[in-house]
Write an enzyme that holds these catalytic residues in place. Structure first.
Site, PDB file in Angstrom:
ATOM      1  N   GLY A 135      57.991 -29.248 -98.453  1.00 23.64           N
ATOM      2  CA  GLY A 135      58.219 -30.562 -97.833  1.00 23.64           C
ATOM      3  C   GLY A 135      58.824 -30.417 -96.453  1.00 23.64           C
ATOM      4  O   GLY A 135      59.542 -31.303 -95.974  1.00 23.64           O
ATOM      5  N   TYR A 137      58.924 -43.015-110.451  1.00 26.14           N
ATOM      6  CA  TYR A 137      59.538 -42.027-109.558  1.00 26.14           C
ATOM      7  C   TYR A 137      60.777 -41.415-110.226  1.00 26.14           C
ATOM      8  O   TYR A 137      60.949 -40.190-110.245  1.00 26.14           O
ATOM      9  CB  TYR A 137      59.917 -42.708-108.232  1.00 26.14           C
ATOM     10  CG  TYR A 137      60.779 -41.862-107.338  1.00 26.14           C
ATOM     11  CD1 TYR A 137      60.325 -40.632-106.875  1.00 26.14           C
ATOM     12  CD2 TYR A 137      62.046 -42.288-106.950  1.00 26.14           C
ATOM     13  CE1 TYR A 137      61.116 -39.850-106.054  1.00 26.14           C
ATOM     14  CE2 TYR A 137      62.837 -41.516-106.127  1.00 26.14           C
ATOM     15  CZ  TYR A 137      62.373 -40.295-105.680  1.00 26.14           C
ATOM     16  OH  TYR A 137      63.164 -39.526-104.876  1.00 26.14           O
ATOM     17  N   VAL A 186      52.075 -27.794-103.419  1.00 29.41           N
ATOM     18  CA  VAL A 186      52.862 -27.115-104.474  1.00 29.41           C
ATOM     19  C   VAL A 186      52.108 -27.052-105.797  1.00 29.41           C
ATOM     20  O   VAL A 186      52.364 -26.165-106.611  1.00 29.41           O
ATOM     21  CB  VAL A 186      54.248 -27.766-104.736  1.00 29.41           C
ATOM     22  CG1 VAL A 186      55.248 -27.395-103.669  1.00 29.41           C
ATOM     23  CG2 VAL A 186      54.162 -29.251-104.938  1.00 29.41           C
ATOM     24  N   GLY A 193      58.512 -33.194 -93.757  1.00 30.30           N
ATOM     25  CA  GLY A 193      58.972 -34.545 -94.093  1.00 30.30           C
ATOM     26  C   GLY A 193      60.257 -34.914 -93.360  1.00 30.30           C
ATOM     27  O   GLY A 193      60.851 -34.093 -92.649  1.00 30.30           O
ATOM     28  N   PHE A 194      60.676 -36.145 -93.565  1.00 27.87           N
ATOM     29  CA  PHE A 194      61.887 -36.676 -92.914  1.00 27.87           C
ATOM     30  C   PHE A 194      63.111 -35.821 -93.244  1.00 27.87           C
ATOM     31  O   PHE A 194      63.833 -35.359 -92.351  1.00 27.87           O
ATOM     32  CB  PHE A 194      62.036 -38.131 -93.377  1.00 27.87           C
ATOM     33  CG  PHE A 194      63.396 -38.723 -93.312  1.00 27.87           C
ATOM     34  CD1 PHE A 194      64.091 -38.778 -92.107  1.00 27.87           C
ATOM     35  CD2 PHE A 194      63.980 -39.268 -94.455  1.00 27.87           C
ATOM     36  CE1 PHE A 194      65.356 -39.360 -92.050  1.00 27.87           C
ATOM     37  CE2 PHE A 194      65.232 -39.855 -94.399  1.00 27.87           C
ATOM     38  CZ  PHE A 194      65.922 -39.890 -93.200  1.00 27.87           C
ATOM     39  N   ALA A 210      58.039 -33.996-102.511  1.00 34.93           N
ATOM     40  CA  ALA A 210      57.914 -34.934-103.635  1.00 34.93           C
ATOM     41  C   ALA A 210      57.335 -36.234-103.113  1.00 34.93           C
ATOM     42  O   ALA A 210      57.500 -36.583-101.945  1.00 34.93           O
ATOM     43  CB  ALA A 210      59.266 -35.208-104.275  1.00 34.93           C
TER      44      ALA A 210
HETATM   45  C1  UD1 Z   1      66.301 -45.638-103.112  1.00 36.54           C
HETATM   46  C2  UD1 Z   1      64.875 -45.227-103.431  1.00 36.54           C
HETATM   47  C3  UD1 Z   1      64.764 -43.878-104.000  1.00 36.54           C
HETATM   48  C4  UD1 Z   1      65.700 -42.849-103.419  1.00 36.54           C
HETATM   49  C5  UD1 Z   1      67.080 -43.405-103.450  1.00 36.54           C
HETATM   50  C6  UD1 Z   1      68.051 -42.369-102.954  1.00 36.54           C
HETATM   51  C7  UD1 Z   1      63.280 -46.914-104.277  1.00 36.54           C
HETATM   52  C8  UD1 Z   1      63.058 -47.855-105.413  1.00 36.54           C
HETATM   53  N1  UD1 Z   1      64.295 -46.110-104.454  1.00 36.54           N
HETATM   54  O1  UD1 Z   1      66.855 -46.227-104.222  1.00 36.54           O
HETATM   55  O2  UD1 Z   1      63.461 -43.447-103.769  1.00 36.54           O
HETATM   56  O3  UD1 Z   1      65.683 -41.687-104.180  1.00 36.54           O
HETATM   57  O4  UD1 Z   1      67.089 -44.562-102.664  1.00 36.54           O
HETATM   58  O5  UD1 Z   1      67.756 -41.981-101.656  1.00 36.54           O
HETATM   59  O6  UD1 Z   1      62.591 -46.904-103.283  1.00 36.54           O
HETATM   60  N2  UD1 Z   1      66.161 -54.476-100.877  1.00 36.54           N
HETATM   61  C9  UD1 Z   1      66.275 -55.598-100.077  1.00 36.54           C
HETATM   62  N3  UD1 Z   1      65.265 -55.885 -99.196  1.00 36.54           N
HETATM   63  C10 UD1 Z   1      64.148 -55.097 -99.075  1.00 36.54           C
HETATM   64  C11 UD1 Z   1      64.042 -53.936 -99.898  1.00 36.54           C
HETATM   65  C12 UD1 Z   1      65.073 -53.657-100.777  1.00 36.54           C
HETATM   66  O7  UD1 Z   1      67.270 -56.324-100.157  1.00 36.54           O
HETATM   67  O8  UD1 Z   1      63.289 -55.417 -98.256  1.00 36.54           O
HETATM   68  C13 UD1 Z   1      67.267 -54.165-101.835  1.00 36.54           C
HETATM   69  C14 UD1 Z   1      66.751 -53.829-103.225  1.00 36.54           C
HETATM   70  O9  UD1 Z   1      66.566 -55.000-103.972  1.00 36.54           O
HETATM   71  C15 UD1 Z   1      67.885 -52.944-103.750  1.00 36.54           C
HETATM   72  C16 UD1 Z   1      68.451 -52.265-102.494  1.00 36.54           C
HETATM   73  O10 UD1 Z   1      67.959 -53.017-101.397  1.00 36.54           O
HETATM   74  O11 UD1 Z   1      68.880 -53.715-104.347  1.00 36.54           O
HETATM   75  C17 UD1 Z   1      68.063 -50.817-102.333  1.00 36.54           C
HETATM   76  O12 UD1 Z   1      66.661 -50.698-102.290  1.00 36.54           O
HETATM   77  P1  UD1 Z   1      65.884 -49.302-102.103  1.00 36.54           P
HETATM   78  O13 UD1 Z   1      66.460 -48.523-101.004  1.00 36.54           O
HETATM   79  O14 UD1 Z   1      64.435 -49.616-102.022  1.00 36.54           O
HETATM   80  O15 UD1 Z   1      66.079 -48.606-103.541  1.00 36.54           O
HETATM   81  P2  UD1 Z   1      67.258 -47.791-104.290  1.00 36.54           P
HETATM   82  O16 UD1 Z   1      67.099 -48.133-105.713  1.00 36.54           O
HETATM   83  O17 UD1 Z   1      68.577 -47.986-103.671  1.00 36.54           O
END
Ligand code: UD1
Length: 346
Positions: free
Chosen positions: A7, A175, A52, A10-11, A73
């Site tokens: 990876g 995921y 991978v 990636g970022f 991943a």
């Molecule tokens: C995220 C990622 C996960 C990563 C983890 C740790 C998802 C579901 N999960 O978890 O891949 O491993 O960080 O780095 O992508 N929200 C808003 N507005 C939006 C989008 C989201 O308010 O436009 C809110 C969601 O409802 C949630 C929070 O922001 O409550 C965090 O969202 P997100 O970053 O997508 O997911 P995480 O579950 O925190």
């Protein structure tokens, strides 16, 4: 040390590669450059374009490698159930193939990029019943705008606490299931091969070079992309969801600490560590910080929700500080303010 980094384009992989090379390690960068992860080709200087899932056919690339640092991943929320086989293929099968290839080439040290999604909900306390595990929030409660978790015994609203690594694993998305599987495969490999593994459970990673608005991206990039389009960030639920936002440079430093430490670990074991800032922040505050710094529109709290989301998940950084010597250097307030004007990648 010679470190094979998957990876690498990636970022997070880009930051890890830079940090390992600056510390004097000989990095072998590998990336499949999947179209899902890279809409436009990233800087691929010296990167071996390999998948991978085919690690068994990588020839002598693993010869002489001391540590594999496995960042490759498929990330983020599964958008549709059609994504399920993709998570299983890239994350589960990819990790299994890589571990088998490592064993065939006598590589006995693994640093694995894991995630806090393995916990599902965070840790909660009831004022009367101490630590309790909430059941998943019901659709009826969420539709009624009740976003909090309640005590299963007395229905009081639960307060969030810091999750420790010993918490029960409770994946809530495809995921998350694949990240738990990666940890379990790595643990089985360590036992069977007499090897050592460190899993780094990343919390909400952000920073320069984060992928622009995609459904697979975390909320920080989604808010940042909205502001760049001149739109207000849209905050789901009531904005009170707590997360731990950790800067990508701190994540790279955690990987460096793990690469240095893994060779001296007890063989036959996987050890898991939270990689977080230790300073929880609400999603509404994240949106406000980004909007103010970018000079954009104030966030809109929509009251919408996503079915797979957990309410709060924030973690204790104590074990990684004690055993890896890792402590984040960038607070979310400082880091997110800088992220408001940082470049994103396509
Ligand atoms: C995220 C990622 C996960 C990563 C983890 C740790 C998802 C579901 N999960 O978890 O891949 O491993 O960080 O780095 O992508 N929200 C808003 N507005 C939006 C989008 C989201 O308010 O436009 C809110 C969601 O409802 C949630 C929070 O922001 O409550 C965090 O969202 P997100 O970053 O997508 O997911 P995480 O579950 O925190």
């Amino acid at each position: 040390m010679r470190v094979l980094l998957t990876g690498a384009a990636g970022f997070i992989g880009t930051a890890v590669r830079r940090t390992l090379e600056t510390d004097g390690h000989d990095v072998v960068p590998v990336d499949a450059l999947l179209p899902q992860a890279h809409r436009t080709p990233p800087d691929v200087e010296g990167v071996h374009r390999l998948d991978v899932r085919d690690a068994g056919e990588w020839g002598d690339l693993l010869d002489g490698v001391d540590v594999v640092c496995h960042q490759a991943a498929l990330v983020g929320a599964g958008v549709t159930v059609a994504d399920l086989p993709e998570y299983a293929a890239h994350n589960d099968l990819g990790t299994a193939a890589l571990l088998a290839a490592m064993s065939a080439h006598d590589v006995g040290n693994l640093v694995l990029a894991s995630s806090m999604v393995v916990y599902g909900e965070g840790r909660y306390a009831c004022p009367e019943h101490a630590t309790v595990a909430p059941v998943p929030r019901s659709v009826a409660a969420l539709d009624a705008g009740d976003f909090d978790n309640h005590c299963p015994a007395c229905d009081r609203v639960l307060a969030w606490e810091l999750v420790e690594e010993s918490a029960r694993l409770d994946p809530r998305s495809s995921y998350a299931a694949s990240k738990v599987a990666q940890e379990h495969y790595a643990s089985a490999w360590a036992r069977q091969a007499g090897a050592s593994a460190v899993a780094l459970r990343y919390h909400n990673v952000y920073g320069p070079g984060m992928p622009r608005d995609t459904p697979y991206s975390g909320v920080a990039a989604i808010f940042r992309s909205s502001l760049a389009r001149g739109e207000a960030p849209r905050v789901f639920e009531d904005g009170g969801q707590m997360r731990d936002f950790v800067h990508v440079d701190d994540v790279a430093r955690a990987n460096l600490a793990a690469v240095r430490a893994v060779g001296a670990r007890e063989v036959g074991e996987l050890s898991a560590y939270n990689v977080c800032s230790g300073s929880p922040v609400s999603i509404l505050d994240v949106a406000r910080i980004l909007a103010r710094q970018a000079g954009g529109a104030e966030p809109v709290v929509t009251g919408q929700y996503r079915s797979g989301d957990v309410r709060h998940v924030v973690a204790s950084p104590a074990l990684s500080a004690r055993e890896l010597g890792f402590a984040a250097q960038i607070s979310p307030y400082e880091g997110l303010a800088g992220f408001a004007s940082a470049p994103l990648r396509d």
